[in-house]
Design an enzyme around this catalytic site. Sequence first.
Site, short mmCIF file in Angstrom:
data_model
loop_
_atom_site.label_atom_id
_atom_site.label_comp_id
_atom_site.label_asym_id
_atom_site.label_seq_id
_atom_site.Cartn_x
_atom_site.Cartn_y
_atom_site.Cartn_z
N ALA A 42 4.20 3.14 4.59
CA ALA A 42 3.80 4.55 4.53
C ALA A 42 2.30 4.63 4.80
CB ALA A 42 4.13 5.15 3.18
N ARG A 50 10.30 12.08 2.42
CA ARG A 50 11.05 11.23 3.35
C ARG A 50 11.43 9.89 2.72
NH1 ARG A 50 8.23 14.89 5.50
NH2 ARG A 50 8.67 15.79 7.56
N PHE A 65 12.76 0.58 12.37
CA PHE A 65 11.38 1.01 12.08
C PHE A 65 11.39 2.11 11.01
CE2 PHE A 65 7.45 3.39 13.13
CZ PHE A 65 6.54 2.35 13.09
N HIS A 83 -9.24 5.72 10.58
CA HIS A 83 -8.48 4.53 10.22
C HIS A 83 -6.98 4.75 10.36
CE1 HIS A 83 -7.78 0.70 8.24
NE2 HIS A 83 -6.96 1.29 7.41
N THR A 97 -10.68 9.69 7.67
CA THR A 97 -11.32 8.89 8.72
C THR A 97 -10.33 8.60 9.84
OG1 THR A 97 -10.70 6.74 7.82
CG2 THR A 97 -12.70 7.76 6.93
N PHE A 152 0.86 -1.19 0.00
CA PHE A 152 0.00 0.00 0.00
C PHE A 152 0.90 1.24 0.00
CE2 PHE A 152 -3.18 3.02 1.49
CZ PHE A 152 -4.30 2.59 0.79
N ALA A 208 0.51 -1.68 5.87
CA ALA A 208 1.32 -1.47 7.06
C ALA A 208 0.89 -2.35 8.23
CB ALA A 208 1.28 0.01 7.47
N PHE A 209 -0.40 -2.59 8.36
CA PHE A 209 -0.90 -3.37 9.48
C PHE A 209 -0.32 -4.78 9.51
CE2 PHE A 209 -4.07 -5.60 12.07
CZ PHE A 209 -4.19 -4.71 13.13
N GLU A 210 0.03 -5.33 8.35
CA GLU A 210 0.57 -6.68 8.25
C GLU A 210 2.08 -6.75 8.49
OE1 GLU A 210 -3.30 -6.39 6.55
OE2 GLU A 210 -1.53 -5.33 5.82
#
Length: 158
Positions: free
Chosen positions: A81, A128, A114, A89, A87, A23, A57-59
């Site tokens: 990223a 960045r 990280f 989220h 929202t 993503f 990113a959540f995974e």
Amino acid sequence: MVKVLHAVPQPGRRTVGIAVARFNEVVTERLLQGALQTLREHGVADDDVTVLWVPGAFELPQACQWLARVRGCAALVMLGAVVKGGTDHYHYVCDGVTQGAMRVALDTGVPLGFGVLTCAEMEQALARAGGEHGNKGCDAALAALGMQSLQGQLAAAR
């Protein structure tokens, strides 16, 4: 006498696992290229790097945990990223990936760099990821190598 150790990358063969989110790939691909370049500059052979592309990113934390436990990587790099939308989220993803990264590092004991950007706008993320603010993928790779070196120094200093 006080013993002072520094998190500075040291030469030597080591395996590195990189988890990168698909993503916002226009950003994460640049982060990955920066991380790979930094690893090469510090003597990590391409054959010693495993890259896992995950949906978002959540995974990332789970993929890093797999890299540590299944692949046995000596250092990990997490790249993603998260760009704020309209929202809530954004906040849940940022919190989840940050807490997940810390949990992976503490639970596995494997040094983790990280490199997940959490930005208000896409322009900030691009700045960045090789733009005017450098490449945070490079920084994450350096952090992982430095912490891996520090871990080794600490073990040797017993």
